[in-house]
Design an enzyme around this catalytic site. Sequence first.
Site, PDB file in Angstrom:
ATOM      1  N   TYR A 107       4.659  -8.560  -7.658  1.00 28.82           N
ATOM      2  CA  TYR A 107       5.354  -9.655  -6.982  1.00 28.82           C
ATOM      3  C   TYR A 107       6.656  -9.976  -7.711  1.00 28.82           C
ATOM      4  CZ  TYR A 107       1.314 -10.472  -4.015  1.00 28.82           C
ATOM      5  OH  TYR A 107       0.315 -10.324  -3.088  1.00 28.82           O
ATOM      6  N   ASN A 130       4.136 -12.180   6.644  1.00 28.37           N
ATOM      7  CA  ASN A 130       4.446 -10.927   7.336  1.00 28.37           C
ATOM      8  C   ASN A 130       3.459 -10.699   8.485  1.00 28.37           C
ATOM      9  OD1 ASN A 130       5.186  -8.265   7.991  1.00 28.37           O
ATOM     10  ND2 ASN A 130       3.884  -7.426   6.385  1.00 28.37           N
ATOM     11  N   CYS A 138       3.312  -4.920   3.104  1.00 28.61           N
ATOM     12  CA  CYS A 138       3.036  -5.929   2.085  1.00 28.61           C
ATOM     13  C   CYS A 138       1.835  -5.538   1.221  1.00 28.61           C
ATOM     14  CB  CYS A 138       2.849  -7.295   2.720  1.00 28.61           C
ATOM     15  SG  CYS A 138       1.602  -7.365   4.017  1.00 28.61           S
ATOM     16  N   HIS A 139       1.048  -4.583   1.674  1.00 32.18           N
ATOM     17  CA  HIS A 139      -0.080  -4.121   0.858  1.00 32.18           C
ATOM     18  C   HIS A 139       0.393  -3.413  -0.414  1.00 32.18           C
ATOM     19  CE1 HIS A 139       0.803  -0.556   3.344  1.00 32.18           C
ATOM     20  NE2 HIS A 139       0.347   0.144   2.310  1.00 32.18           N
ATOM     21  N   GLU A 165      -2.547   6.156   0.249  1.00 33.03           N
ATOM     22  CA  GLU A 165      -1.178   6.522  -0.110  1.00 33.03           C
ATOM     23  C   GLU A 165      -1.121   7.249  -1.448  1.00 33.03           C
ATOM     24  OE1 GLU A 165       1.015   2.981   2.419  1.00 33.03           O
ATOM     25  OE2 GLU A 165       0.980   2.806   0.229  1.00 33.03           O
TER      26      GLU A 165
END
Length: 173
Positions: A107, A130, A138-139, A165
Amino acid sequence: MSPTTLDFSLIDTAVGPLSLLAGADGGVRAAGFTTDPAELLPLIHPELRGPVRQRADLGVLTAAVRSYLAGELTAIDDLPVDQRGGAFVSTAWSVLRDVKPGDPVTYTGFAALAGRPRAVRAAAGACASNAVALIVPCHRVLRSDGTLGGYRWGLPVKKWLLQHERQVTDRGR
């Protein structure tokens, strides 16, 4: 002027259905891991809301998300998004789209990327507001200690997305 009808479609994922709501122009107005479009409507700016009609498929949007799920992580990068927020939030959402898969930020790092390094809470607020989960990723934002933090659609979903990912990017190295 009557509100634009929003097209709604579900896509099966390994962590449950992903709902997409898109305007007539094809811009994604909301996305989330739910089967209920009514759960997504309050996330959309009031001027962008409208009646919902279900579609089996949303063409390019559905194809891009399926490609992402199949391992082509950049397939969602250029999808059009239509959400509104204040100046900082809009900038933050845009910056989120530049955070690469497999390379999450904190963050604090996200606030710096958005141009306000001391605005960590505002950066977290941008993630929380979001409406377009997955496509505005945002993950990919973590606490400073590397833990997951929060996620509107649940920490198991956030964890799966990050693992997906990481696995794909590790295979490509």
